[in-house]
Motif scaffolding. Structure first.
Motif, PDB file in Angstrom:
ATOM      1  N   ILE A 132      37.330  58.063  64.489  1.00 38.70           N
ATOM      2  CA  ILE A 132      37.131  59.475  64.146  1.00 38.70           C
ATOM      3  C   ILE A 132      38.458  60.121  63.755  1.00 38.70           C
ATOM      4  N   ILE A 133      39.500  59.859  64.545  1.00 36.71           N
ATOM      5  CA  ILE A 133      40.821  60.422  64.239  1.00 36.71           C
ATOM      6  C   ILE A 133      41.323  59.894  62.898  1.00 36.71           C
ATOM      7  N   GLY A 134      41.153  58.598  62.678  1.00 35.59           N
ATOM      8  CA  GLY A 134      41.604  58.003  61.424  1.00 35.59           C
ATOM      9  C   GLY A 134      40.879  58.573  60.222  1.00 35.59           C
ATOM     10  N   ASN A 135      39.568  58.766  60.334  1.00 34.55           N
ATOM     11  CA  ASN A 135      38.796  59.321  59.219  1.00 34.55           C
ATOM     12  C   ASN A 135      39.154  60.774  58.955  1.00 34.55           C
ATOM     13  N   LEU A 136      39.318  61.555  60.026  1.00 36.96           N
ATOM     14  CA  LEU A 136      39.752  62.945  59.840  1.00 36.96           C
ATOM     15  C   LEU A 136      41.139  63.002  59.207  1.00 36.96           C
ATOM     16  N   ALA A 137      41.979  62.016  59.528  1.00 37.00           N
ATOM     17  CA  ALA A 137      43.358  61.997  59.030  1.00 37.00           C
ATOM     18  C   ALA A 137      43.437  61.757  57.536  1.00 37.00           C
ATOM     19  N   TRP A 138      42.325  61.378  56.900  1.00 39.09           N
ATOM     20  CA  TRP A 138      42.339  61.270  55.438  1.00 39.09           C
ATOM     21  C   TRP A 138      42.789  62.582  54.812  1.00 39.09           C
ATOM     22  N   GLY A 139      42.485  63.694  55.468  1.00 43.05           N
ATOM     23  CA  GLY A 139      42.889  64.993  54.945  1.00 43.05           C
ATOM     24  C   GLY A 139      44.388  65.161  54.843  1.00 43.05           C
ATOM     25  N   LEU A 140      45.140  64.437  55.699  1.00 44.39           N
ATOM     26  CA  LEU A 140      46.604  64.517  55.646  1.00 44.39           C
ATOM     27  C   LEU A 140      47.148  63.974  54.329  1.00 44.39           C
ATOM     28  N   GLY A 141      46.389  63.097  53.708  1.00 39.45           N
ATOM     29  CA  GLY A 141      46.884  62.462  52.496  1.00 39.45           C
ATOM     30  C   GLY A 141      47.039  63.394  51.318  1.00 39.45           C
ATOM     31  N   TYR A 142      46.304  64.519  51.334  1.00 41.23           N
ATOM     32  CA  TYR A 142      46.332  65.415  50.181  1.00 41.23           C
ATOM     33  C   TYR A 142      47.723  65.950  49.872  1.00 41.23           C
ATOM     34  N   PHE A 143      48.519  66.194  50.903  1.00 39.44           N
ATOM     35  CA  PHE A 143      49.814  66.847  50.691  1.00 39.44           C
ATOM     36  C   PHE A 143      50.788  65.997  49.884  1.00 39.44           C
ATOM     37  N   GLY A 144      50.513  64.694  49.782  1.00 41.32           N
ATOM     38  CA  GLY A 144      51.458  63.823  49.086  1.00 41.32           C
ATOM     39  C   GLY A 144      50.913  63.139  47.860  1.00 41.32           C
ATOM     40  N   GLN A 145      49.742  63.562  47.355  1.00 40.60           N
ATOM     41  CA  GLN A 145      49.154  62.891  46.188  1.00 40.60           C
ATOM     42  C   GLN A 145      49.717  63.475  44.894  1.00 40.60           C
ATOM     43  N   PRO A 146      50.546  62.737  44.154  1.00 33.74           N
ATOM     44  CA  PRO A 146      51.183  63.286  42.949  1.00 33.74           C
ATOM     45  C   PRO A 146      50.193  63.777  41.903  1.00 33.74           C
ATOM     46  N   HIS A 147      49.078  63.071  41.715  1.00 29.93           N
ATOM     47  CA  HIS A 147      48.133  63.447  40.666  1.00 29.93           C
ATOM     48  C   HIS A 147      47.351  64.710  41.017  1.00 29.93           C
ATOM     49  N   ILE A 148      47.401  65.132  42.286  1.00 33.67           N
ATOM     50  CA  ILE A 148      46.736  66.373  42.695  1.00 33.67           C
ATOM     51  C   ILE A 148      47.726  67.536  42.716  1.00 33.67           C
ATOM     52  N   VAL A 149      48.872  67.361  43.370  1.00 33.72           N
ATOM     53  CA  VAL A 149      49.814  68.471  43.509  1.00 33.72           C
ATOM     54  C   VAL A 149      50.449  68.857  42.177  1.00 33.72           C
ATOM     55  N   THR A 150      50.401  67.944  41.190  1.00 32.71           N
ATOM     56  CA  THR A 150      50.913  68.295  39.861  1.00 32.71           C
ATOM     57  C   THR A 150      50.148  69.487  39.287  1.00 32.71           C
ATOM     58  N   ARG A 151      48.857  69.592  39.605  1.00 35.41           N
ATOM     59  CA  ARG A 151      48.071  70.746  39.134  1.00 35.41           C
ATOM     60  C   ARG A 151      48.615  72.054  39.702  1.00 35.41           C
ATOM     61  N   PHE A 152      49.133  72.025  40.917  1.00 35.15           N
ATOM     62  CA  PHE A 152      49.720  73.227  41.505  1.00 35.15           C
ATOM     63  C   PHE A 152      50.949  73.662  40.705  1.00 35.15           C
ATOM     64  N   MET A 153      51.757  72.679  40.325  1.00 30.44           N
ATOM     65  CA  MET A 153      52.986  72.953  39.593  1.00 30.44           C
ATOM     66  C   MET A 153      52.707  73.527  38.212  1.00 30.44           C
ATOM     67  N   ALA A 154      51.513  73.258  37.664  1.00 30.32           N
ATOM     68  CA  ALA A 154      51.190  73.676  36.295  1.00 30.32           C
ATOM     69  C   ALA A 154      50.533  75.048  36.212  1.00 30.32           C
ATOM     70  N   LEU A 155      50.251  75.673  37.358  1.00 30.76           N
ATOM     71  CA  LEU A 155      49.643  77.008  37.343  1.00 30.76           C
ATOM     72  C   LEU A 155      50.549  78.022  36.660  1.00 30.76           C
TER      73      LEU A 155
END
Length: 524
Positions: free
Chosen positions: A246-269
């Motif tokens: 359960i902890i490991g599956n919930l921890a998938w959410g931690l991965g968002y902060f370091g995904q280059p292909h996702i956070v690049t969209r923030f930089m382009a706003l």
């Protein structure tokens, strides 16, 4: 006309639209910054949908419904973790990253931001980050090629390699032509396709049932799929699931902060203030898509248990969505719905191609070549898109468990290597370049080793993030920040606060107001 004719027609129309968007984006891409980051002109609707679509792969429409169909609601923990991670990423990372990347010498990639944020002159930090991106994403793109080949193989009964080449070529073509804008605009179309498909398929299947209310009880005591006598624990989220899982599956959410292909969209706003609107779009899209995947699984337990049709995939049952689409609709409509799976594959793959190309040119080539002109950078970036794709296709010709296995912990690799550094860059003034380097290396290595030998204990992102954070903090405290980093940190924080308080202002307005206050004038 045959079913295959209508399916092929739908796919051809879809491919034509993707290429047309690529050419449209090409007309708006005149310089290097346009190609890599859209010249920071992304509106919040496009940003929200693009981040979601580039995040979700075929897992959303195939893997998740299949897992829920077989195992039940105990699989929801990962969905909860990912949804919370999506919201938190938009809430706390997006606005400040948008501001800080411009304050820090107009950084247009994550590795260049890390270097500029810490004033690292050794180039080691930027080089390390780029190598991590290139390594993981090359295999990640290869996985997308494999998925495209398998999709073509199962949908049309065609040759696997032909599918790899077709899907890969179209994705490369529109990414090559239009760059970041093409990837973002096609993401909107692809995200809309996924959204509509995940609503219409389960709804139509539900309406075809004699007793729709059965979806909330049928699976517990009736035969379906792999269960001869039903699954009594189907609706129990904790049955047969350990605390570590359960902890490991919930921890998938931690991965968002370091995904280059996702956070690049923030930089382009266009402005940090637009992160709020993009967050609403992105989180609503994700919530409804997850809900559609869950209801697809619920309806499938009843539909395939009561009807004469069977699920094509009798092992993982990952084709329940595809099978329902074929059964419920005319072949042309089914073909359009089935392109949602292709859209999920291609949207993720195109984002990864562009990020890998940017890492090769912006973060490696420019280390050794000082002040190249924009035309050269543009040509080289497009060339690298093709080069990375060729390598990925070669790896995909004979897919192995090793290649596909790497994809399983690529999310954890980026989450552990980059996530703590991104958060610290934005919220901890004391971060230093050696600390960031230590955190990235420890995070990536921990995930690689743990994922290889200890993945059964707990998901590797958990120890990866913990050890990376410890290394980053310890080394940062043992070293000194470079002069000037404090002032930039304060400027970025103040500019973010101003932009959020004045949503109609531009980022230039925020910087002007801050400078005005420092100079003793009144900020407007």
């Amino acid at each position: 006309m045959s079913e295959n004719f209508w399916l092929v027609l739908a796919i051809v129309l879809y491919f034509g639209l993707m290429v047309a968007i690529g050419f449209y984006s090409w007309l708006q891409t005149s310089k290097y910054d346009d190609y890599v980051l859209g010249d920071r002109g992304l509106n919040p609707l496009v940003a929200g949908l693009s981040a979601g679509a580039s995040d979700m792969s075929g897992w959303l429409l195939m893997g998740l419904p299949g897992a829920l169909f077989v195992s039940g609601m105990s699989e929801l923990w990962i969905v909860i973790g990912l949804f919370i991670g999506t919201w938190a990423n938009w809430k706390w990372i997006a606005p400040r990253l948008r501001a800080y990347t411009e304050v820090a010498n107009n950084s247009i990639t994550l590795p260049s931001f890390f270097e500029n944020r810490t004033h690292d002159t050794s180039r080691v930090l930027r080089f390390t980050a780029a190598v991590i991106i290139i390594f993981f994403f090359t295999f990640y793109v290869s996985s997308g090629m494999v998925s495209g080949g398998r999709y073509y193989e199962s949908t049309f009964g065609g040759d696997y390699l032909t599918g790899v080449l077709i899907v890969g070529s179209i994705t490369v073509l529109y990414t090559f032509i239009g760059g970041f804008l093409a990837v973002s605009y096609t993401d909107v179309v692809q995200g809309t396709l996924m959204f509509l498909a995940l609503i219409t398929v389960p709804v139509m299947a539900l309406l075809s049932l004699d007793h729709p209310g059965d979806i909330f009880s049928y699976a517990t005591s009736n035969p379906y799929g792999p269960w001869e006598h039903g699954n009594p624990s189907y609706f129990n989220m904790v049955a047969g699931v350990s605390a570590a899982t359960i902890i490991g599956n919930l921890a998938w959410g931690l991965g968002y902060f370091g995904q280059p292909h996702i956070v690049t969209r923030f930089m382009a706003l266009r402005s940090p203030a637009q992160a709020a609107s993009a967050r609403r779009t992105g989180t609503i899209w994700v919530f409804i898509c997850y809900a559609g995947a869950v209801f697809t699984a619920l309806v499938s337990t009843v539909y395939f248990g009561q009807k004469s049709e069977s699920v094509t995939d009798q092992t993982g049952y990952e084709t329940v969505f595809l099978d329902l689409a074929r059964i419920m609709f005319h072949p042309l409509i089914a073909g359009i719905v089935l392109t949602a799976v292709l859209a999920a594959i291609m949207s993720t793959m195109s984002s990864q191609l562009l990020i890998t190309s940017s890492a090769l040119i912006e973060d490696l080539y420019r280390i050794f070549k000082k002040n190249p002109n924009h035309t050269t950078l543009l040509v080289l970036s497009r060339t690298m898109v093709v080069a990375v794709a060729v390598v990925a296709i070669l790896l995909a010709i004979h897919p192995s468990d090793t290649i596909l296995g790497l994809v399983g912990f690529a999310w954890a690799g980026f989450g552990a290597a980059f996530g703590p550094v991104v958060i610290a860059s934005l919220y901890w003034k004391r971060l230093t370049a050696p600390g960031a380097i230590a955190g990235m290396i420890v995070g990536a290595v921990t995930v690689f080793i743990w994922g290889t030998y200890l993945s059964d204990v707990i998901y590797e992102i958990v120890p990866g993030v913990i050890l990376a954070t410890a290394a980053m903090v310890a080394v940062s405290l043992a070293t000194r920040p470079k002069p000037g980093t404090d002032a930039e940190f304060d400027t970025a924080a103040a500019a973010t606060d101003y932009a959020l308080a004045h949503p109609d202002s531009t980022f230039d307005d925020a910087l002007t107001a801050i400078e005005g206050n420092r100079g003793g004038t009144t900020a407007v």
